[in-house]
Scaffold this active site. Structure first.
Site, mmCIF file in Angstrom:
data_model
loop_
_atom_site.group_PDB
_atom_site.id
_atom_site.type_symbol
_atom_site.label_atom_id
_atom_site.label_comp_id
_atom_site.label_asym_id
_atom_site.label_seq_id
_atom_site.Cartn_x
_atom_site.Cartn_y
_atom_site.Cartn_z
ATOM 1 N N GLU A 1 0.855 -1.189 0.000
ATOM 2 C CA GLU A 1 0.000 0.000 0.000
ATOM 3 C C GLU A 1 0.894 1.243 0.000
ATOM 4 O OE1 GLU A 1 -3.361 1.043 -0.181
ATOM 5 O OE2 GLU A 1 -2.297 2.955 -0.083
ATOM 6 N N GLY B 1 -6.442 0.737 4.368
ATOM 7 C CA GLY B 1 -7.857 1.133 4.440
ATOM 8 C C GLY B 1 -8.342 1.817 3.181
ATOM 9 N N ALA C 1 3.954 0.163 -5.701
ATOM 10 C CA ALA C 1 4.213 -1.028 -6.510
ATOM 11 C C ALA C 1 4.138 -0.696 -7.990
ATOM 12 C CB ALA C 1 3.186 -2.102 -6.176
ATOM 13 N N ASP D 1 -12.793 -1.175 -7.249
ATOM 14 C CA ASP D 1 -13.154 -0.075 -8.148
ATOM 15 C C ASP D 1 -12.457 -0.142 -9.505
ATOM 16 O OD1 ASP D 1 -14.683 0.877 -6.086
ATOM 17 O OD2 ASP D 1 -13.721 2.848 -5.966
ATOM 18 N N ALA E 1 -17.580 -0.086 -1.676
ATOM 19 C CA ALA E 1 -16.626 -0.780 -0.803
ATOM 20 C C ALA E 1 -17.018 -2.240 -0.587
ATOM 21 C CB ALA E 1 -16.549 -0.049 0.532
ATOM 22 N N HIS F 1 -42.337 -4.779 16.228
ATOM 23 C CA HIS F 1 -43.092 -3.522 16.254
ATOM 24 C C HIS F 1 -42.622 -2.669 17.431
ATOM 25 C CE1 HIS F 1 -46.481 -0.805 15.830
ATOM 26 N NE2 HIS F 1 -46.687 -0.910 17.130
HETATM 27 P P1 FAD Z 1 -9.487 1.945 -2.816
HETATM 28 O O1 FAD Z 1 -10.224 2.045 -1.542
HETATM 29 O O2 FAD Z 1 -9.409 3.135 -3.691
HETATM 30 O O3 FAD Z 1 -8.017 1.453 -2.419
HETATM 31 C C1 FAD Z 1 -7.004 1.315 -3.356
HETATM 32 C C2 FAD Z 1 -5.665 1.466 -2.652
HETATM 33 O O4 FAD Z 1 -4.625 1.140 -3.556
HETATM 34 C C3 FAD Z 1 -5.392 2.900 -2.196
HETATM 35 O O5 FAD Z 1 -5.165 2.925 -0.808
HETATM 36 C C4 FAD Z 1 -4.144 3.315 -2.983
HETATM 37 O O6 FAD Z 1 -3.266 4.145 -2.232
HETATM 38 C C5 FAD Z 1 -3.510 1.961 -3.285
HETATM 39 N N1 FAD Z 1 -2.671 1.967 -4.482
HETATM 40 C C6 FAD Z 1 -3.003 2.397 -5.735
HETATM 41 N N2 FAD Z 1 -1.956 2.236 -6.570
HETATM 42 C C7 FAD Z 1 -0.952 1.688 -5.839
HETATM 43 C C8 FAD Z 1 0.388 1.295 -6.138
HETATM 44 N N3 FAD Z 1 0.914 1.426 -7.363
HETATM 45 N N4 FAD Z 1 1.141 0.782 -5.139
HETATM 46 C C9 FAD Z 1 0.640 0.662 -3.870
HETATM 47 N N5 FAD Z 1 -0.598 1.005 -3.539
HETATM 48 C C10 FAD Z 1 -1.395 1.511 -4.508
HETATM 49 N N6 FAD Z 1 -18.594 3.133 -0.967
HETATM 50 C C11 FAD Z 1 -19.540 2.514 -0.232
HETATM 51 O O7 FAD Z 1 -19.762 1.315 -0.405
HETATM 52 N N7 FAD Z 1 -20.269 3.202 0.712
HETATM 53 C C12 FAD Z 1 -20.061 4.514 0.945
HETATM 54 O O8 FAD Z 1 -20.729 5.097 1.802
HETATM 55 C C13 FAD Z 1 -19.081 5.187 0.190
HETATM 56 N N8 FAD Z 1 -18.831 6.488 0.401
HETATM 57 C C14 FAD Z 1 -17.840 7.108 -0.301
HETATM 58 C C15 FAD Z 1 -17.608 8.449 -0.063
HETATM 59 C C16 FAD Z 1 -16.621 9.114 -0.742
HETATM 60 C C17 FAD Z 1 -16.365 10.574 -0.468
HETATM 61 C C18 FAD Z 1 -15.820 8.394 -1.686
HETATM 62 C C19 FAD Z 1 -14.710 9.097 -2.418
HETATM 63 C C20 FAD Z 1 -16.047 7.062 -1.944
HETATM 64 C C21 FAD Z 1 -17.073 6.401 -1.268
HETATM 65 N N9 FAD Z 1 -17.357 5.058 -1.484
HETATM 66 C C22 FAD Z 1 -18.344 4.442 -0.775
HETATM 67 C C23 FAD Z 1 -16.618 4.267 -2.482
HETATM 68 C C24 FAD Z 1 -15.532 3.397 -1.794
HETATM 69 O O9 FAD Z 1 -14.640 4.231 -1.097
HETATM 70 C C25 FAD Z 1 -14.801 2.590 -2.837
HETATM 71 O O10 FAD Z 1 -15.727 1.824 -3.583
HETATM 72 C C26 FAD Z 1 -13.801 1.621 -2.193
HETATM 73 O O11 FAD Z 1 -12.861 2.320 -1.418
HETATM 74 C C27 FAD Z 1 -13.089 0.800 -3.263
HETATM 75 O O12 FAD Z 1 -12.171 -0.058 -2.674
HETATM 76 P P2 FAD Z 1 -10.879 -0.554 -3.480
HETATM 77 O O13 FAD Z 1 -10.155 -1.468 -2.555
HETATM 78 O O14 FAD Z 1 -11.257 -1.034 -4.807
HETATM 79 O O15 FAD Z 1 -10.019 0.764 -3.730
#
Ligand code: FAD
Ligand code: NAD
Length: 457
Positions: free
Chosen positions: A30, A35, A113, A304, A312, A436
């Protein structure tokens, strides 16, 4: 090394925990904090801000006019303390993730990475440049905010990340984009006292939802004094705010101290050496199969970076699936539904097919809708704005979809998803005793309504 996971967000860290539990030699890399978006700058910080804003707004309303008979001296808010409280929650959760990975036996490396080839990844840490060769690599790099080329982030133009870390409530906030983030954060700042304008390019807010679901939210935006400009396009920042073009071609300069741009998020698939792998893509999303395998053997992708809905809990479910698949368990992506919650005021929950989606799929349906105006719990909480709706097959009552809008309705998302994933029919739900007085009784009543024998309406 058996498994290398790039990205420690909900997809990557859940995959790391489960893989560790299953005895797979696992490393999670990471570049920022464990997180990911969700815990650090997304789901959790935004829900904390929304909660603080709700509490402040409630107190602000109790000025002697409240029907509840409560009065309160005029409240004030120190946003920097609110943000410090939010940061404390984030620290507890991200610290917890590190602890869970460690307990499961997975290693977390802080570093960036980059693929050298499908099996070899270079990791640059503060101390060294490592080269890791892994049998399997999982891309869990997540997404980032879309930047408008004519409105780049910087200065008064901010993304959700900066909006969730402001130390003072802006007097005037213009939000570009009336989707999930714009509405959630825009509403929170309006409740905190900002004059908020939402500029949305299309003719409706939350374009993916039907208007029955968005109507109560529209009413609440109006009641909060939020100015909603539909069919309006942002043009450029001006000295005093934001220039926009309305549907009839009028150019207006909207005054604003802050311009929050929330026009979607884009997958992080263009860095980390990912393009060099020449994976099959779906636009900028990495194409995956039902085991989250990409087109390259030994390379998986989750979260994502793999497509909509960018949520999430979808990322977490994929992470768990891949870990179990790699341990030899038979696992495929066989979910019937992915619940979605929009934490607007009131909240919207969707799960499975809407009436329109069922119709487009050529399925004959019956629907039942129960309003919270007829639910005792909602009345006793001043939360009558909204309803629960069920969509079922006409021939056998199989529940295809459940949607609802209402204060606190996010907690019904679990009941909705359970009903659909367990292939419940209308009669299965009506045969269950719903406690209820609770909002959940609206689910029972919506199913009764679809069967043609409601009790409480
Ligand atoms: P991410 O959480 O984006 O994690 C990816 C990680 O990869 C990051 O920490 C990044 O630093 C790391 N990374 C990237 N490239 C590299 C690399 N080359 N080397 C090392 N590390 C790297 N979703 C919900 O379900 N409910 C909600 O209420 C909700 N609210 C949200 C509110 C906001 C303001 C935002 C912006 C998003 C919200 N989401 C919500 C969406 C949710 O945050 C994402 O769907 C979720 O975080 C996706 O998880 P992920 O593991 O795919 O990616
Ligand atoms: P979004 O796709 O939800 O909404 C973007 C909005 O911006 C759309 O309504 C679109 O029509 C509008 N838009 C696009 N270009 C525009 C322009 N030039 N001018 C004006 N309006 C424009 O995107 P988001 O709000 O940035 O959220 C991104 C993603 O994050 C969501 O799709 C969701 O997957 C996730 N998220 C989920 C939650 C949740 O689950 N509660 C909360 C926040 C974010």
């Amino acid at each position: 090394m058996r498994l290398l996971i790039i990205g420690g967000g909900p997809g990557g860290y859940v995959c790391g925990i489960r893989a560790g539990q299953l005895g797979i030699d696992t490393v999670v890399v990471e570049q920022a904090k464990a997180g990911g978006t969700c815990l650090n700058v997304g789901c959790i910080p935004s829900k904390a801000l929304i909660h603080a804003a709700d509490e402040f707004h409630k107190l602000s309303g109790y000025d002697g006019r409240s029907a509840l008979g409560i009065t309160a001296a005029s409240p004030s808010i120190d946003l920097s303390r609110t943000i410090a409280w939010k940061d404390g929650i984030v620290a507890r959760l991200t610290g917890g993730v590190q602890g869970l990975l460690k307990k499961a036996g997975a290693r977390l490396i802080t570093g960036q990475a980059e693929f050298l080839d499908g099996k070899t990844v270079q990791v640059t840490t503060d101390a060294a440049v490592l080269r890791i060769v892994a049998e399997n690599v999982i891309i869990a790099t997540g997404s980032e905010p879309v930047e408008l080329p004519f409105l780049p982030f910087g200065g008064k133009v901010i993304s959700s990340t900066e909006a969730l870390a402001l130390d003072a409530v802006p007097e005037r906030l213009v939000v570009v984009g009336g989707g999930y983030i714009g509405l959630e954060i825009g509403t929170a700042f309006a409740k905190l006292g900002a004059a908020v304008t939402i500029v949305e390019a299309t003719s409706k807010i939350l374009p993916q939802y039907d208007s029955a679901l968005t109507r109560p939210v529209m009413a609440s935006l109006e009641a909060l004094g939020i100015k909603l400009m539909l069919d309006t396009k942002a043009k450029a920042a001006s000295d005093t705010g934001l220039m926009v073009e309305t549907a009839d071609g009028e150019i207006i300069d909207l005054p604003a101290e802050r311009i929050l741009v929330t026009v979607g998020r884009r997958p992080r698939s263009q860095g980390a050496g990912i393009p060099g792998l020449s994976l099959d893509m779906d636009g900028h999303f990495i194409r995956i199969d039902e085991n989250c395998r990409t087109s390259m053997r030994g390379v998986f992708a989750i979260g994502d970076v793999t497509g909509e809905p960018m949520l999430a809990h979808r990322a977490m479910a994929q992470g768990e699936l891949v870990a179990e698949f790699l341990s030899g368990k038979k696992r495929v992506w066989d979910k019937i539904c992915i619940p979605a919650v929009c934490f607007t005021d009131p909240e919207i929950v969707t799960c499975g097919l809407s009436p329109d989606e069922a119709k487009s799929a050529g399925i004959e349906t019956t629907t039942g809708q129960f309003p919270f105006t007829a639910n005792g719990r909602a009345m006793s909480m001043e939360a009558e704005n909204g309803f629960v709706r069920v969509v079922a097959r006409k021939d056998n009552g199989l529940i295809l979809g459940l949607q609802g809008v209402g204060e606190g309705i996010s907690e019904l998302a679990a009941a909705f998803a359970i009903a659909i994933e367990m292939s419940a029919r209308l009669e299965d739900i009506t045969a269950i005793i719903h406690a209820h007085p609770t909002l959940g009784e609206a689910l029972h009543e919506a199913c009764l309504k679809a069967l043609g024998h409601s009790l409480h309406i």
